[in-house]
Scaffold this motif. Structure first.
Motif, short mmCIF file in Angstrom:
data_model
loop_
_atom_site.label_atom_id
_atom_site.label_comp_id
_atom_site.label_asym_id
_atom_site.label_seq_id
_atom_site.Cartn_x
_atom_site.Cartn_y
_atom_site.Cartn_z
N ASP A 180 0.83 -1.20 0.00
CA ASP A 180 0.00 0.00 0.00
C ASP A 180 0.87 1.26 0.00
O ASP A 180 2.10 1.19 -0.04
CB ASP A 180 -0.95 -0.01 1.20
CG ASP A 180 -0.21 -0.07 2.54
OD1 ASP A 180 1.04 0.00 2.56
OD2 ASP A 180 -0.89 -0.19 3.57
N TYR A 181 0.23 2.40 0.07
CA TYR A 181 0.96 3.67 -0.01
C TYR A 181 1.91 3.85 1.18
O TYR A 181 2.98 4.45 1.05
CB TYR A 181 -0.02 4.84 -0.10
CG TYR A 181 -0.71 5.21 1.19
CD1 TYR A 181 -0.22 6.23 1.99
CD2 TYR A 181 -1.86 4.55 1.61
CE1 TYR A 181 -0.85 6.59 3.18
CE2 TYR A 181 -2.50 4.89 2.79
CZ TYR A 181 -1.99 5.90 3.57
OH TYR A 181 -2.62 6.24 4.74
N ILE A 182 1.54 3.30 2.33
CA ILE A 182 2.40 3.45 3.51
C ILE A 182 3.71 2.70 3.31
O ILE A 182 4.80 3.21 3.62
CB ILE A 182 1.68 2.94 4.77
CG1 ILE A 182 0.37 3.71 4.99
CG2 ILE A 182 2.57 3.08 6.00
CD1 ILE A 182 -0.47 3.18 6.14
N ALA A 183 3.63 1.49 2.75
CA ALA A 183 4.83 0.69 2.51
C ALA A 183 5.73 1.35 1.46
O ALA A 183 6.96 1.38 1.61
CB ALA A 183 4.44 -0.72 2.06
N ILE A 184 5.13 1.86 0.39
CA ILE A 184 5.91 2.51 -0.67
C ILE A 184 6.63 3.75 -0.13
O ILE A 184 7.82 3.95 -0.37
CB ILE A 184 5.00 2.87 -1.86
CG1 ILE A 184 4.43 1.61 -2.51
CG2 ILE A 184 5.77 3.69 -2.90
CD1 ILE A 184 3.33 1.88 -3.51
N ILE A 340 -2.94 9.10 -2.97
CA ILE A 340 -1.77 9.96 -2.90
C ILE A 340 -0.63 9.18 -2.26
O ILE A 340 -0.79 8.63 -1.16
CB ILE A 340 -2.04 11.23 -2.08
CG1 ILE A 340 -3.24 12.00 -2.64
CG2 ILE A 340 -0.79 12.10 -2.01
CD1 ILE A 340 -2.98 12.67 -3.95
N ILE A 341 0.51 9.12 -2.93
CA ILE A 341 1.67 8.43 -2.37
C ILE A 341 2.84 9.41 -2.36
O ILE A 341 3.25 9.90 -3.42
CB ILE A 341 2.04 7.18 -3.19
CG1 ILE A 341 0.82 6.26 -3.33
CG2 ILE A 341 3.20 6.43 -2.55
CD1 ILE A 341 1.04 5.05 -4.22
N ARG A 342 3.36 9.70 -1.16
CA ARG A 342 4.50 10.62 -1.06
C ARG A 342 5.78 9.83 -1.32
O ARG A 342 6.68 9.73 -0.48
CB ARG A 342 4.57 11.25 0.33
CG ARG A 342 3.51 12.26 0.72
CD ARG A 342 3.01 13.20 -0.30
NE ARG A 342 2.48 14.43 0.27
CZ ARG A 342 1.28 14.58 0.83
NH1 ARG A 342 0.49 13.55 0.95
NH2 ARG A 342 0.87 15.76 1.26
N LEU A 344 9.14 9.01 -4.05
CA LEU A 344 10.17 9.87 -4.64
C LEU A 344 10.34 9.51 -6.11
O LEU A 344 11.08 8.59 -6.43
CB LEU A 344 11.50 9.71 -3.87
CG LEU A 344 11.46 10.11 -2.40
CD1 LEU A 344 12.74 9.70 -1.70
CD2 LEU A 344 11.23 11.61 -2.25
N PRO A 345 9.68 10.21 -7.03
CA PRO A 345 8.75 11.33 -6.85
C PRO A 345 7.36 10.85 -6.47
O PRO A 345 7.08 9.65 -6.52
CB PRO A 345 8.77 12.00 -8.22
CG PRO A 345 8.95 10.86 -9.17
CD PRO A 345 9.91 9.92 -8.47
N PRO A 346 6.48 11.79 -6.09
CA PRO A 346 5.15 11.39 -5.62
C PRO A 346 4.24 10.89 -6.74
O PRO A 346 4.47 11.13 -7.92
CB PRO A 346 4.60 12.69 -5.00
CG PRO A 346 5.36 13.78 -5.66
CD PRO A 346 6.72 13.23 -5.95
N ILE A 347 3.19 10.19 -6.30
CA ILE A 347 2.23 9.57 -7.21
C ILE A 347 0.82 10.03 -6.83
O ILE A 347 0.49 10.15 -5.64
CB ILE A 347 2.30 8.03 -7.12
CG1 ILE A 347 3.63 7.51 -7.65
CG2 ILE A 347 1.14 7.37 -7.85
CD1 ILE A 347 3.87 6.04 -7.38
N VAL A 348 -0.02 10.28 -7.84
CA VAL A 348 -1.44 10.46 -7.62
C VAL A 348 -2.20 9.62 -8.64
O VAL A 348 -1.80 9.53 -9.80
CB VAL A 348 -1.85 11.95 -7.72
CG1 VAL A 348 -1.51 12.53 -9.08
CG2 VAL A 348 -3.34 12.12 -7.45
N SER A 349 -3.26 8.99 -8.15
CA SER A 349 -4.11 8.18 -9.04
C SER A 349 -5.55 8.45 -8.64
O SER A 349 -5.93 8.29 -7.48
CB SER A 349 -3.77 6.69 -8.89
OG SER A 349 -4.57 5.90 -9.73
N ILE A 350 -6.36 8.88 -9.60
CA ILE A 350 -7.75 9.21 -9.29
C ILE A 350 -8.64 8.80 -10.46
O ILE A 350 -8.26 8.94 -11.63
CB ILE A 350 -7.90 10.72 -8.98
CG1 ILE A 350 -9.33 11.03 -8.56
CG2 ILE A 350 -7.44 11.58 -10.12
CD1 ILE A 350 -9.50 12.40 -7.94
#
Length: 466
Positions: A180-184, A340-342, A344-350
């Motif tokens: 998930d985003y926390i792990a990434i 939203i994934i912070r 490096l660099p960040p990711i957004v998927s919607i």
């Protein structure tokens, strides 16, 4: 235990002072309700004190560290070192400042804040225990916003999300299990700061184009990505994780293991079953579109209800439910919640992925604009892309997926486009600042028609799928 002599009368009681709770309290107070907010620990909840904010402080430091190579290209000469303990002090200072801000906002909005552990005594009464003191309150309405928590393991070497971001020293090695985003975020942040990270994950649930780029970045950033099935975890001093793939067994060891597991809602100790509030098998509370439970004056919002355990949902539901309780015409529509994934660099998927769009029966067009063709990105030595999916018949924008600097800031623009049911022409027409990444958003949509100015024709073949 000292029991209060009288049951105190209250209007609206809100349980939990995290993003859902304090947002609901402030909005309800703004609309005329008399609000009592009950929090068992610190205002801001786990998100502010142990989750969202601490993790983003570490991600910010990692981003600064990664920019060092670019700084030298701009003519700056220095040989910086990093003191993780000083970062930990900065993290705690930031948390205190934000928490003080929430406390001040509650005071400014005439919200009564009560500290203690709450449980229901009846469907219109609640008890609050703090040390030897026990007080009871009768309410007109109550909102349950007690949030959720990560599972805590017995071993001090096996960390949950909150424990990971309470570390005061940088671990030399770290194994992470999760997709998930926390792990990434954790993998990239700690690796950038100097930890040797091994990430065990098969897939990340993103659009295939993002997945491909993410795997390339893991390799570039020297993060060891391991795929397969975890068959054993041993925590005796160091943690050893056994992974099996295609019959082959490998082991991975480190002083710490972070395992990103599903969160557990804070509902089981509230006494809800005692007063007839329905609970699902996973401990969440079923609610209607306004957050109302099966009991007419009892509402629930945020992580205690079914849905993604993210602050953005909690905040949105808090405003909706508070407006409903104040007699406003609240909109029950579920909005688009961007991923939203912070990183490096960040990711957004919607919105929809290609697969989800075709599964839903759309005939789709896809366009993708590489950020290395964007002036603002090149000035900052960035990379990545913006991918847009639209309906080939109606030209309605269906999904937007971006990886690259500026993704978090553009996420709001993407959300507005989908909420306003934007079509391709609605994005293509407005003028964007130059140079800026906003131009890349426009060109990604233009590439749907093969008309992006800064991409050669071979890189913007119009692709239609049914």
């Amino acid at each position: 235990m000292v029991v209060g002599e009288l049951t105190q009368e209250r209007d609206l009681v809100i349980l939990g002072g995290g993003p859902a709770g304090y947002t609901a309290a402030i909005r309800a107070s703004q609309l005329g309700r008399k609000v009592t907010l009950i929090e068992q620990a610190q205002l801001g909840g786990l998100c502010l004190n142990k989750g969202c904010i601490p993790s983003k402080v570490v991600a910010h430091a990692a981003d600064i560290k990664q920019q060092m190579n670019h700084m030298s290209a701009l003519g700056f000469s220095f040989n910086p070192t990093h003191d993780f303990s000083q970062l930990a002090e900065y993290r705690e200072r930031t948390i205190r400042q934000l928490r003080t801000g929430v406390e001040s906002l509650c005071q400014a909005n005439a919200i009564e804040v009560v500290h203690g552990t709450a449980s229901f005594l009846a469907d219109d009464r609640i008890g609050v225990e703090l040390g030897h003191q026990f007080d009871t309150y009768r309410f007109n309405d109550v909102v349950i916003a007690t949030g959720s928590h990560s599972i805590e393991q017995d071993s001090p070497s096996v960390l949950n999300a909150e424990q990971l971001y309470q570390l005061s020293e940088l671990p030399e090695r770290l194994v992470i299990i999760g997709q998930d985003y926390i792990a990434i975020e954790a993998a990239m942040s700690f690796q950038a700061l100097g930890t040797s990270v091994t990430l065990i994950a098969d897939t990340f649930g993103l659009d295939p184009s993002l997945e491909k780029e993410l795997r390339r970045l893991f390799k570039k950033q020297k993060i060891q990505l391991v795929t397969g099935t975890v068959t054993a975890i041993e925590a005796d001093g160091e943690v050893t994780v056994t992974v099996v793939k295609q019959g082959q067994e490998t082991t991975w060891s480190a002083p710490f293991l972070f395992q990103s597991l599903p969160r557990v809602p804070h509902t089981l100790e509230l006494g809800l079953e005692r007063i007839g509030v329905t609970l699902a098998e996973d401990g969440t509370i079923p609610v209607d579109p306004f957050g109302q439970t099966n009991r007419p004056h009892i509402y629930a919002i945020g992580d205690v209800t079914t849905g993604p355990a993210i602050a953005t949902r909690a905040i949105h539901e808090a405003k909706r439910t508070a407006e409903h309780l104040a007699g406003q015409l609240a909109d029950p529509t579920v909005p688009y919640y961007p991923t939203i994934i912070r990183s490096l660099p960040p990711i957004v998927s919607i919105g929809l992925t290609e697969q989800a769009a075709t599964d839903a029966g759309h005939s789709i067009r896809t366009g993708q604009f590489a950020l290395n063709a964007n002036g603002a990105t090149m000035i900052e030595a960035g990379s990545g892309f913006i991918k847009v999916i639209s309906d080939a018949t109606t030209t309605l924008i269906l999904g937007i997926h971006m990886i690259g600097e500026g993704a978090v800031e553009l996420a709001g623009v993407f959300s507005q486009a989908l909420e306003l049911h934007a079509k391709e022409e609605d994005v293509r027409f407005p003028v964007m600042p130059h140079p800026s990444r906003n131009e890349a958003w426009t060109e990604a949509v233009e590439s749907l028609l093969g008309q992006a100015i800064h991409l050669p024709p071979r890189q913007q073949d119009v692709l239609t799928k049914s």
